[in-house]
Design an enzyme around this catalytic site. Structure first.
Site, mmCIF file in Angstrom:
data_model
loop_
_atom_site.group_PDB
_atom_site.id
_atom_site.type_symbol
_atom_site.label_atom_id
_atom_site.label_comp_id
_atom_site.label_asym_id
_atom_site.label_seq_id
_atom_site.Cartn_x
_atom_site.Cartn_y
_atom_site.Cartn_z
ATOM 1 N N LYS A 1 -23.584 -13.247 29.884
ATOM 2 C CA LYS A 1 -24.790 -13.888 29.361
ATOM 3 C C LYS A 1 -25.924 -13.629 30.345
ATOM 4 O O LYS A 1 -25.801 -13.927 31.544
ATOM 5 C CB LYS A 1 -24.523 -15.383 29.248
ATOM 6 C CG LYS A 1 -25.200 -16.075 28.099
ATOM 7 C CD LYS A 1 -24.651 -17.504 28.009
ATOM 8 C CE LYS A 1 -25.361 -18.308 26.970
ATOM 9 N NZ LYS A 1 -24.945 -19.719 27.028
HETATM 10 O O1 G3P Z 1 -25.745 -22.638 25.673
HETATM 11 C C1 G3P Z 1 -27.070 -22.785 25.370
HETATM 12 C C2 G3P Z 1 -27.412 -23.927 24.436
HETATM 13 O O2 G3P Z 1 -26.570 -24.042 23.369
HETATM 14 C C3 G3P Z 1 -27.980 -25.143 25.042
HETATM 15 O O3 G3P Z 1 -28.088 -26.234 24.186
HETATM 16 O O4 G3P Z 1 -28.481 -28.617 23.711
HETATM 17 O O5 G3P Z 1 -28.797 -27.741 26.054
HETATM 18 O O6 G3P Z 1 -30.415 -27.169 24.261
HETATM 19 P P1 G3P Z 1 -28.995 -27.497 24.570
#
Ligand code: G3P
Length: 216
Positions: free
Chosen positions: A83
């Site tokens: 990533k």
């Molecule tokens: O892995 C990246 C992503 O899914 C992050 O989610 O909820 O932290 O915005 P969030």
């Protein structure tokens, strides 16, 4: 649509994997911190449980540093997707790694133009963050619709991986728009199985079955 779990919690990954519906796992530095585990160890364990792509994120900001970290991460297992952030150095790294046959997930995508760049860099997955867009009052799903149109216009093979998913409506909308993958916290994935009419239907059928006095 493929289902990835956005977590580094082993118990949750095992539970979802046993349903046969889990296609992969995504992690990020915040999720690793939350797990309290050693990064390499936990990613290795996840990769041994779920055969699908397991995203492991670099933390270097420069191309050389990203390549060095990617080298360590891709040695963990064959199903690791590196990533990288959507920056110039991140996309340089993406191009180099995918040219070498390594899966790359380009993360922190917040515009359709960024997604276009990632596709041109040969990304395996592009991760547009819908929830974080919603948080600032912009409808995140509009981004998914735009990326779908652009990728279809040019037959880009890059898979749209809807990230920052916060609720079942995000998953429904992502599927309606033809996203290739979505990644969500296990709690959100488990919500998809639930419907009160399913529960009351089971209870009513069981009550009537009991009254017949029969056994299977
Ligand atoms: O892995 C990246 C992503 O899914 C992050 O989610 O909820 O932290 O915005 P969030």
């Amino acid at each position: 649509m493929k289902f990835f779990a956005d977590t580094a919690e082993i118990a949750d990954i095992k539970e979802l994997n046993e349903t046969g519906l889990l296609d992969g796992v995504t992690t990020n530095p915040s999720l690793i911190k939350k797990s309290g585990r050693d990064f390499i160890e936990v990613v290795k364990e996840i990769a041994s449980i779920c055969p699908g792509p397991i995203s492991a994120e670099v933390v270097a900001l420069d191309h050389a540093g990203m390549m060095k970290e990617a080298e360590t991460l891709r040695k963990i297992a064959d199903n690791i997707a590196i990533k990288v952030p959507l920056t110039i150095d991140g996309l340089k790294t993406c191009k180099a790694l995918t040219g070498d046959g390594t899966m790359v997930n380009v993360t922190l995508c917040f515009s359709a133009n960024q997604a276009l760049l990632a596709a041109k860099a040969g990304a395996t997955f592009i991760s547009p963050f819908v929830g974080r867009h919603d948080d600032i009052g912009y409808p995140g799903m509009e981004l998914i619709a735009d990326i779908r149109t652009i990728y279809d216009n040019y037959d880009f093979p890059t898979q749209i991986l809807v990230a920052s998913v916060r609720n079942p409506i995000h998953i429904l909308d992502a599927a309606k728009l033809g996203a290739d993958v979505m990644t969500a916290p296990p709690s959100v994935i488990k919500q998809l199985f639930k419907h009160p009419l399913t529960d009351s239907g089971i209870a009513a059928f069981l009550k009537d079955w009991e009254a017949t006095g029969q056994k299977i």
